[in-house]
Design an enzyme around this catalytic site. Structure first.
Site, PDB file in Angstrom:
ATOM      1  N   HIS A 152      72.332  89.510  31.834  1.00 23.39           N
ATOM      2  CA  HIS A 152      70.922  89.366  32.190  1.00 23.39           C
ATOM      3  C   HIS A 152      70.209  88.561  31.113  1.00 23.39           C
ATOM      4  CE1 HIS A 152      71.266  92.305  35.392  1.00 23.39           C
ATOM      5  NE2 HIS A 152      71.689  93.237  34.547  1.00 23.39           N
TER       6      HIS A 152
ATOM      7  N   CYS B 250      65.076  87.423  35.806  1.00 26.27           N
ATOM      8  CA  CYS B 250      66.424  87.264  35.257  1.00 26.27           C
ATOM      9  C   CYS B 250      67.012  86.041  35.948  1.00 26.27           C
ATOM     10  CB  CYS B 250      67.262  88.510  35.544  1.00 26.27           C
ATOM     11  SG  CYS B 250      69.009  88.321  35.119  1.00 26.27           S
TER      12      CYS B 250
ATOM     13  N   HIS C 183      69.993  86.427  38.313  1.00 30.08           N
ATOM     14  CA  HIS C 183      69.783  87.320  39.459  1.00 30.08           C
ATOM     15  C   HIS C 183      68.422  87.133  40.121  1.00 30.08           C
ATOM     16  CE1 HIS C 183      72.810  89.512  36.882  1.00 30.08           C
ATOM     17  NE2 HIS C 183      73.458  89.191  37.985  1.00 30.08           N
TER      18      HIS C 183
ATOM     19  N   MET D 112      65.418  89.938  41.109  1.00 25.74           N
ATOM     20  CA  MET D 112      65.242  90.595  39.805  1.00 25.74           C
ATOM     21  C   MET D 112      64.077  89.938  39.071  1.00 25.74           C
ATOM     22  SD  MET D 112      68.160  91.610  37.060  1.00 25.74           S
ATOM     23  CE  MET D 112      67.769  92.619  35.648  1.00 25.74           C
TER      24      MET D 112
END
Length: 134
Positions: free
Chosen positions: A74, A119, A122, A127
């Site tokens: 991440h 992120c 993602h 995210m």
């Protein structure tokens, strides 16, 4: 201290405590004296691709610590179109990704406003996070 604003009350209480302890007013007026750090998990405990909590509120001078939890790698990248004017997006965003569980990224925020971040690996999975600095 009469105020509905948490950050105003916290600052006043910190100055009062410092003065009672005999600390110079100039020392206790600095935000670092009463600064806090809020934690944000990167990935849910069940492995979901989310920031927990998804929205965090802090006071100017506080920090946020992002903790790589599950489902990594991440990172934290701030949306340059969704941060306060004058804030350097590259300075507050991560250069690298956190790969190991427990790895952290900490950033202090001194400019009030709303910040949107995501992120990068993602983002397509949703995210995203939000930060409010008062």
């Amino acid at each position: 201290v009469m105020s509905d604003d948490y950050c105003t009350r916290r600052g006043a209480m910190a100055r009062a405590a410092g003065m009672a302890a005999g600390v110079a007013a100039a020392t206790v007026a600095s935000p670092a004296y009463a600064a806090e750090t809020k934690d944000v998990k990167m990935g849910t405990d069940a492995g979901g691709l989310q920031f927990q909590p998804a929205k965090v509120s802090i006071c100017k001078g506080d920090s946020v610590k992002w903790i790589n939890n599950k489902g990594g790698p991440h990172n934290v990248v701030f949306d340059e179109d969704a941060i306060p004017a004058g804030v350097n997006q590259e300075k507050i965003s991560m250069d690298d990704q956190l790969g190991d569980e427990g790895d952290t990224f900490v950033m202090k925020f001194d400019v009030a406003g709303e910040y949107a971040y995501y992120c990068e690996p993602h983002r397509g999975a949703g995210m995203n996070g939000a930060l409010v600095v008062a």
